[in-house]
Scaffold this motif. Structure first.
Motif, mmCIF file in Angstrom:
data_model
loop_
_atom_site.group_PDB
_atom_site.id
_atom_site.type_symbol
_atom_site.label_atom_id
_atom_site.label_comp_id
_atom_site.label_asym_id
_atom_site.label_seq_id
_atom_site.Cartn_x
_atom_site.Cartn_y
_atom_site.Cartn_z
ATOM 1 N N CYS A 40 0.821 -1.211 0.000
ATOM 2 C CA CYS A 40 0.000 0.000 0.000
ATOM 3 C C CYS A 40 0.855 1.261 0.000
ATOM 4 O O CYS A 40 1.824 1.375 0.747
ATOM 5 C CB CYS A 40 -0.906 -0.007 1.231
ATOM 6 S SG CYS A 40 -1.933 1.466 1.383
ATOM 7 N N ARG A 41 0.453 2.222 -0.809
ATOM 8 C CA ARG A 41 1.098 3.542 -0.819
ATOM 9 C C ARG A 41 0.103 4.665 -0.547
ATOM 10 O O ARG A 41 0.473 5.831 -0.563
ATOM 11 C CB ARG A 41 1.794 3.794 -2.167
ATOM 12 C CG ARG A 41 2.985 2.894 -2.383
ATOM 13 C CD ARG A 41 3.826 3.327 -3.534
ATOM 14 N NE ARG A 41 3.106 3.200 -4.799
ATOM 15 C CZ ARG A 41 3.652 3.459 -5.973
ATOM 16 N NH1 ARG A 41 4.911 3.850 -6.052
ATOM 17 N NH2 ARG A 41 2.957 3.315 -7.081
ATOM 18 N N CYS A 42 -1.166 4.287 -0.325
ATOM 19 C CA CYS A 42 -2.167 5.337 -0.072
ATOM 20 C C CYS A 42 -2.453 5.519 1.419
ATOM 21 O O CYS A 42 -3.139 6.446 1.804
ATOM 22 C CB CYS A 42 -3.473 5.033 -0.812
ATOM 23 S SG CYS A 42 -4.488 3.731 -0.064
ATOM 24 N N TRP A 43 -1.963 4.629 2.251
ATOM 25 C CA TRP A 43 -2.134 4.674 3.698
ATOM 26 C C TRP A 43 -3.582 4.491 4.119
ATOM 27 O O TRP A 43 -3.978 4.923 5.184
ATOM 28 C CB TRP A 43 -1.562 5.972 4.296
ATOM 29 C CG TRP A 43 -0.073 6.014 4.218
ATOM 30 C CD1 TRP A 43 0.677 6.412 3.145
ATOM 31 C CD2 TRP A 43 0.862 5.608 5.220
ATOM 32 N NE1 TRP A 43 2.016 6.281 3.429
ATOM 33 C CE2 TRP A 43 2.161 5.804 4.699
ATOM 34 C CE3 TRP A 43 0.729 5.103 6.502
ATOM 35 C CZ2 TRP A 43 3.300 5.501 5.429
ATOM 36 C CZ3 TRP A 43 1.866 4.827 7.227
ATOM 37 C CH2 TRP A 43 3.133 5.022 6.689
ATOM 38 N N SER A 45 -5.154 1.265 3.545
ATOM 39 C CA SER A 45 -5.417 -0.171 3.603
ATOM 40 C C SER A 45 -5.712 -0.634 5.023
ATOM 41 O O SER A 45 -5.060 -0.210 5.975
ATOM 42 C CB SER A 45 -4.206 -0.943 3.072
ATOM 43 O OG SER A 45 -4.422 -2.332 3.227
ATOM 44 N N CYS A 51 -1.713 -3.798 0.127
ATOM 45 C CA CYS A 51 -2.837 -3.128 -0.533
ATOM 46 C C CYS A 51 -4.084 -3.993 -0.416
ATOM 47 O O CYS A 51 -4.019 -5.198 -0.622
ATOM 48 C CB CYS A 51 -2.486 -2.908 -2.012
ATOM 49 S SG CYS A 51 -3.867 -2.347 -3.031
ATOM 50 N N ASP A 52 -5.210 -3.383 -0.042
ATOM 51 C CA ASP A 52 -6.485 -4.105 -0.025
ATOM 52 C C ASP A 52 -7.497 -3.469 -0.982
ATOM 53 O O ASP A 52 -8.684 -3.771 -0.916
ATOM 54 C CB ASP A 52 -7.053 -4.171 1.398
ATOM 55 C CG ASP A 52 -7.545 -2.827 1.907
ATOM 56 O OD1 ASP A 52 -7.331 -1.801 1.225
ATOM 57 O OD2 ASP A 52 -8.156 -2.806 2.995
ATOM 58 N N GLY A 53 -7.034 -2.603 -1.846
ATOM 59 C CA GLY A 53 -7.919 -1.971 -2.825
ATOM 60 C C GLY A 53 -8.515 -0.657 -2.354
ATOM 61 O O GLY A 53 -9.243 0.004 -3.107
ATOM 62 N N ALA A 54 -8.223 -0.258 -1.112
ATOM 63 C CA ALA A 54 -8.805 0.975 -0.558
ATOM 64 C C ALA A 54 -8.372 2.215 -1.339
ATOM 65 O O ALA A 54 -9.039 3.250 -1.273
ATOM 66 C CB ALA A 54 -8.423 1.128 0.916
ATOM 67 N N HIS A 55 -7.300 2.130 -2.087
ATOM 68 C CA HIS A 55 -6.849 3.285 -2.869
ATOM 69 C C HIS A 55 -7.921 3.701 -3.881
ATOM 70 O O HIS A 55 -7.992 4.870 -4.250
ATOM 71 C CB HIS A 55 -5.518 2.985 -3.588
ATOM 72 C CG HIS A 55 -5.590 1.813 -4.492
ATOM 73 N ND1 HIS A 55 -5.263 0.531 -4.105
ATOM 74 C CD2 HIS A 55 -5.987 1.727 -5.784
ATOM 75 C CE1 HIS A 55 -5.428 -0.299 -5.124
ATOM 76 N NE2 HIS A 55 -5.881 0.407 -6.153
ATOM 77 N N GLY A 67 -1.715 4.183 -5.982
ATOM 78 C CA GLY A 67 -1.840 2.743 -6.197
ATOM 79 C C GLY A 67 -0.683 2.056 -5.520
ATOM 80 O O GLY A 67 0.237 2.704 -5.026
ATOM 81 N N PRO A 68 -0.697 0.729 -5.484
ATOM 82 C CA PRO A 68 0.321 -0.012 -4.757
ATOM 83 C C PRO A 68 1.632 -0.113 -5.527
ATOM 84 O O PRO A 68 1.689 0.143 -6.727
ATOM 85 C CB PRO A 68 -0.312 -1.402 -4.619
ATOM 86 C CG PRO A 68 -1.147 -1.528 -5.851
ATOM 87 C CD PRO A 68 -1.696 -0.146 -6.107
HETATM 88 FE FE1 FES Z 1 -3.360 1.586 -0.489
HETATM 89 FE FE2 FES Z 1 -4.028 -0.002 -2.472
HETATM 90 S S1 FES Z 1 -2.422 1.372 -2.405
HETATM 91 S S2 FES Z 1 -4.952 0.155 -0.538
#
Ligand code: FES
Length: 76
Positions: A40-43, A45, A51-55, A67-68
């Motif tokens: 995860c890079r959006c913080w 998840s 990454c769980d798709g929360a981005h 995105g991851p």
């Molecule tokens: Fe954070 Fe996908 S990059 S949930």
């Protein structure tokens, strides 16, 4: 929600992950990655550091484009 709102107001990228510590650092042993790992890079998840798709919801709500990072074994 107030904590997340305040974090955004002061420019923090991390709204909610392990806020009780000074710095979030994760180690992943490369040997434990079977085929690939999406980090995860959006913080946002709930399965941090993966990454769980929360981005997707974050990007939709904010117009961001996060995105991851995908770590994978090089194909031979
Ligand atoms: Fe954070 Fe996908 S990059 S949930």
């Amino acid at each position: 929600y107030q904590t997340i709102k305040k974090a955004r107001e002061v420019g923090q990228v991390n709204p909610s992950i392990r806020k009780d510590i000074n710095k979030v650092v994760d180690f992943i042993d490369i040997e434990d990655i079977t085929e690939k790992a999406s980090l995860c890079r959006c913080w946002r998840s709930k399965n941090w550091p993966y990454c769980d798709g929360a981005h997707g919801a974050h990007n939709k709500a904010t117009g961001d484009n996060t995105g991851p990072v995908v770590v994978r074994h090089k194909e031979n």
